[in-house]
Every structure is written in C-alpha cells, then in structure tokens.
Design an enzyme around this catalytic site. Structure first.
Site, mmCIF file in Angstrom:
data_model
loop_
_atom_site.group_PDB
_atom_site.id
_atom_site.type_symbol
_atom_site.label_atom_id
_atom_site.label_comp_id
_atom_site.label_asym_id
_atom_site.label_seq_id
_atom_site.Cartn_x
_atom_site.Cartn_y
_atom_site.Cartn_z
ATOM 1 N N ALA A 33 0.844 -1.196 0.000
ATOM 2 C CA ALA A 33 0.000 0.000 0.000
ATOM 3 C C ALA A 33 0.878 1.244 0.000
ATOM 4 O O ALA A 33 2.090 1.148 -0.188
ATOM 5 C CB ALA A 33 -0.929 -0.013 1.215
ATOM 6 N N ASN A 34 0.279 2.409 0.162
ATOM 7 C CA ASN A 34 1.044 3.652 0.267
ATOM 8 C C ASN A 34 0.319 4.592 1.215
ATOM 9 O O ASN A 34 -0.745 4.269 1.732
ATOM 10 C CB ASN A 34 1.250 4.280 -1.118
ATOM 11 C CG ASN A 34 -0.045 4.665 -1.769
ATOM 12 O OD1 ASN A 34 -0.754 5.559 -1.311
ATOM 13 N ND2 ASN A 34 -0.398 3.980 -2.856
ATOM 14 N N ARG A 35 0.907 5.765 1.448
ATOM 15 C CA ARG A 35 0.434 6.657 2.510
ATOM 16 C C ARG A 35 -0.693 7.604 2.102
ATOM 17 O O ARG A 35 -1.021 8.519 2.838
ATOM 18 C CB ARG A 35 1.593 7.485 3.051
ATOM 19 C CG ARG A 35 2.658 6.654 3.718
ATOM 20 C CD ARG A 35 3.696 7.545 4.390
ATOM 21 N NE ARG A 35 4.839 6.767 4.846
ATOM 22 C CZ ARG A 35 4.843 6.042 5.966
ATOM 23 N NH1 ARG A 35 3.763 6.013 6.734
ATOM 24 N NH2 ARG A 35 5.912 5.362 6.308
#
Ligand code: CTP
Ligand code: CA
Length: 229
Positions: A33-35
C-alpha cells in the site's frame, strides 16, 4: 436558503474521480500500500458535486466519510480501479487523484505465505500496474473533455509534472511536493502547481478542502470557455 440559489455551473456534467491508495495483495492477509489518505481526491469529488456535477468517486481503501451527493464505488487494487473508472465513462470530466500502486505482486498467493524454516524470505516478483490516467487521457472513443491528473513529486516538481501532462494525455496536472517536510501525506494542507500546456500557476498553501473547491471552479470555468468557442 443559500443552497437554492447556489450557482451550479456543472449541472448536467458527469465526472469520474479516483481517490485514495490502492492495495495490492501479497497473499490473503498481506498487501502493498502507500500513505495516501484520499483527502484531496474526496475533496475534489465533493466540490464537483457541490457545483452540480453527477460524480462517480472510485475510491481505494480510505477511512473517510463518503462525500455528500456522490456515487462512491469502492475498490482495492489498481486493476479494479481501472475497471470501475472505465465503467463510469462516458464523462465530461476525469480527475485522477488516486495514488495508484505502480506495481502489484505478480503471482499473489491464494494461501498465507509461511516461513519455510530455511530463513530465506519469499521472492516477491512485481508486475507493472495499468496506468488509469493514461488510459483515460488517451482513450480513443471515450476521452472526457477535461482530463486532470495529480503528480506527487519530490525534487523537480514542475519538470516531472510537465512530462506527465504530455505522456498521459492530460489537460491539467495538479502537482504537489510530497517531500516528508511538506506534510502533504495525511495532512490537511496542500501546496499545488497547476501545470497546463499554457503554463504553470502556483496556488498558496491551502486546506485540501479549499484546493478541491478552487479546482472544481477552475474545471467549471475551463469547460465553460471551451463550450463558448
Ligand atoms: N496514475 C494512474 N495509474 C497509475 C499510476 C498513476 O492513474 N498506475 C495517475 C495518478 O492518479 C496521478 C498521475 O497518474 O493522477 C500521476 O501519478 P504518479 O504516480 O505521479 O505518476 P507515475 O506515472 O506513476 O510516475 P512515478 O514514476 O513518478 O510514480
Ligand atoms: Ca506512481
């Protein structure tokens, strides 16, 4: 009742907005995932709806309330996001604000990966995900009249954004600096540069909701002037 008299310059216009991160499975319990929080994309969707547009918001996994008056389609992966975005066409406006994972795990496991006793970690081969903005921006039959992308960059923000404008077939790239010091990811403020074929316009640091409001107004003005020609 101000609402009754609020101008609705996007009445009759359809918009599709992507927002949030994507989750790319490694196995049934793990993902890449990412932020991205989805705050900026959701704010744009809400602002377009407030101007009267019929908005489909294709959202990755976020912990945000659905914006009022918007049709929300929830997805997890980049490939699901592409399918849902194409399904929302035809549209007059596309705003691709999602932080789409560039890569997915090539062969996600159907069962949970286990340590095998040798101490060697499993190899995670990656595959390139489809580019949703480029697919929409270069769509032969269903390209929206106005295609907007975002670019989260560190370093030479405007140069990278201008390259993306051309490569992805967008009319506008909203570029922002996501260096850790900027506090953009997860934060409530954003400093953006609007990069078009005509030039670059830099806005002051604003709350993401205000960036959404101004961007929706920019889109409405641009569509209106295109129609007037
Ligand atoms: N984008 C997309 N699909 C992808 C990757 C990006 O639709 N698979 C969109 C984003 O939603 C954004 C724009 O393209 O509107 C730019 O995203 P960005 O990650 O900055 O571009 P990339 O082409 O992935 O380049 P980079 O190598 O800098 O990540
Ligand atoms: Ca990327």
């Amino acid at each position: 009742h101000f609402a009754a008299t609020a101008p609705r310059p996007l009445a009759g216009r359809r918009a599709v907005v992507t927002s949030g991160p994507t989750h790319e499975p490694i196995d049934p319990v793990r993902y890449i995932a990412n932020r991205s929080s989805g705050k900026q994309g959701h704010a744009v969707a809400a602002a377009l709806a407030a101007l009267g547009a019929e908005v489909t918001l294709v959202s990755g996994p976020v912990s945000l309330v659905d914006p009022a008056g918007v049709r929300v389609v929830r997805v997890e992966t980049a490939r699901e996001m592409l399918q849902a975005t194409l399904a929302a066409l035809p549209a007059d406006i596309a705003v691709m604000a999602a932080a789409v994972a560039d890569w997915r795990v090539a062969d996600a496991a159907d069962t949970k990966l286990k340590k095998d006793g040798s101490g060697a970690p499993p190899p995670l081969g990656l595959a390139l995900n489809p580019d949703i903005l480029a697919t929409v921006g270069h769509h032969a039959a269903l390209r929206p009249a106005l295609v907007v992308g975002f670019a989260a960059e560190t370093g030479a923000v405007e140069i990278y954004a201008r390259e993306k404008l051309a490569r992805k077939g967008a009319d506008l790239i909203v570029a922002n600096d996501v260096s850790p010091a900027s506090g953009v990811f997860g934060g409530d403020a954003n400093t953006v540069h609007l990069v078009t074929a005509e030039g670059t316009e830099t806005w002051p640091t604003l709350p993401k909701a205000e960036v959404g409001t101004r961007l929706a107004a920019w889109i409405a003005a641009r569509l209106a002037s295109a129609t007037d020609l």
